[in-house]
Write an enzyme that holds these catalytic residues in place. Sequence first.
Site, mmCIF file in Angstrom:
data_model
loop_
_atom_site.group_PDB
_atom_site.id
_atom_site.type_symbol
_atom_site.label_atom_id
_atom_site.label_comp_id
_atom_site.label_asym_id
_atom_site.label_seq_id
_atom_site.Cartn_x
_atom_site.Cartn_y
_atom_site.Cartn_z
ATOM 1 N N ASP A 199 8.091 -10.146 -1.380
ATOM 2 C CA ASP A 199 7.183 -9.478 -2.307
ATOM 3 C C ASP A 199 6.439 -10.557 -3.077
ATOM 4 O OD1 ASP A 199 6.040 -8.124 -4.521
ATOM 5 O OD2 ASP A 199 7.575 -6.593 -4.456
ATOM 6 N N GLY B 40 1.962 -11.871 -3.438
ATOM 7 C CA GLY B 40 0.802 -12.568 -2.912
ATOM 8 C C GLY B 40 0.215 -12.015 -1.635
ATOM 9 N N ILE B 41 0.745 -10.912 -1.106
ATOM 10 C CA ILE B 41 0.224 -10.348 0.141
ATOM 11 C C ILE B 41 -1.142 -9.715 -0.125
ATOM 12 C CG2 ILE B 41 0.591 -8.655 1.965
ATOM 13 C CD1 ILE B 41 2.605 -10.860 2.143
ATOM 14 N N ARG B 42 -2.166 -10.208 0.560
ATOM 15 C CA ARG B 42 -3.514 -9.678 0.391
ATOM 16 C C ARG B 42 -4.164 -9.278 1.713
ATOM 17 N NH1 ARG B 42 -1.566 -9.799 -3.865
ATOM 18 N NH2 ARG B 42 -2.361 -10.672 -5.820
ATOM 19 N N HIS C 104 8.431 -11.427 -9.097
ATOM 20 C CA HIS C 104 7.861 -10.333 -9.885
ATOM 21 C C HIS C 104 6.346 -10.460 -10.000
ATOM 22 C CE1 HIS C 104 9.597 -6.956 -12.331
ATOM 23 N NE2 HIS C 104 8.311 -6.831 -12.602
ATOM 24 N N SER D 261 8.854 3.012 -9.570
ATOM 25 C CA SER D 261 9.386 2.318 -10.740
ATOM 26 C C SER D 261 10.066 3.282 -11.712
ATOM 27 C CB SER D 261 8.247 1.602 -11.468
ATOM 28 O OG SER D 261 8.693 1.043 -12.684
#
Length: 407
Positions: A326, A328-330, A295, A121
């Site tokens: 991109d 919510g990937i867990r 985001h 970032s």
Amino acid sequence: MSRLSKIAEANPWRQNPWFESVAEAQRRAKKKLPKSVYMALVGGSEAGVTIRDNMDAFTELEPKPHVIGAKQDREMATTVMGQPISLPVMISPTGVQAVTPDGEVDVARAAAARGTAMGLSSFASKPIEEVIAANPQTFFQVYWLGGKEKVLERLERAKAAGAAGVILTTDWSFSMGRDWGSPAIPEKLDARAMITLAPQIAVRPRWAAEWARDVVVNKRFPDLTTPNLVGKGEMGPTFFGAYGEWMGTPPATWEDIAWVVENYDGPVMLKGITRVDDAKRAVDAGVTAISVSNHGGNNLDATPASIRCLAPIADEVGDQVEVLLDGGIRRGSDVAKALALGARAVMIGRAYLWGLGANGQAGVENVLDIMRSGLDSSLIGLSKSSISELNRDDYVIPDDFMRRLGV
């Protein structure tokens, strides 16, 4: 004897440093970090509707497993913007990772150790040069902040540092209204701030000891400035100072996106796409890749989950640009579902930050291992020999699952 068994045998009373799920990483991070630090890792805008839907939407996609026919060899490697990665999971850029003393450098080392790429970032707490030294496969994330002259300076610095490419993010509205309250993040870590935070820090001795050790050994003091928004070696603005500059900069136009592509000698990803018409405009602007993203729920609340928007966008532009997901990937099974709906790869955010909070660099490596293992399990269950074979026929997809925005 496995590595975990050896650890347990050596000290059966100590908590196993390795964890088996992202949920456990989150639990440990919450237990170890001061409340304000932890809350900064879970926050989202307003009621948090989008954060929940980002995760819950994956549960609506039901796999159609085979009982016979699992493949012995399974391939998970791919490329993103010219960079070969060992699994289709990248580090998404997130600001000010001062969760550990080495922050983004810890994350970069972990990504490199697992053969994948790092997104850094503009609001990071470590200079881009240090991060690229830890992982040459680093993409520098740029906000449209300060106007063309300032943006060009950052693009040139990224190129000089050896960045693999840039990620241009334009979808951050940073709503200040959070139903569970925003964390108390100080403007700078001066004596007054330390006194205010002292009660939180006192009950987190392990975390406090890590920072105290860094002060004594490396003579580094906690810092909330943003060194990548200024020239190399210069003192950057504080996070809130940078945010104020972003708020004061006129929003980017599609012509500005095309200008970035023209003025950066390398691949450019546009992050924050949820609409088909915006995806088509991104193609017209000449970007190499797009990230279907809201985001992480930090934009307009109640925006549909990223995975709901993915397939219509991939259908429209997937043969013209690389499409990533991109949000919510867990777990690795989430990765498999994203690939089946048209993503080339995914980027993770909160998941690796919780790993970082739980166990530093090793915790981030642990999270990436969880992703790889879960993805491999999906390939086994669906009888696939490669991630390239995953497709929509492998899942039951409800008729009302997709969100065809901007069609």
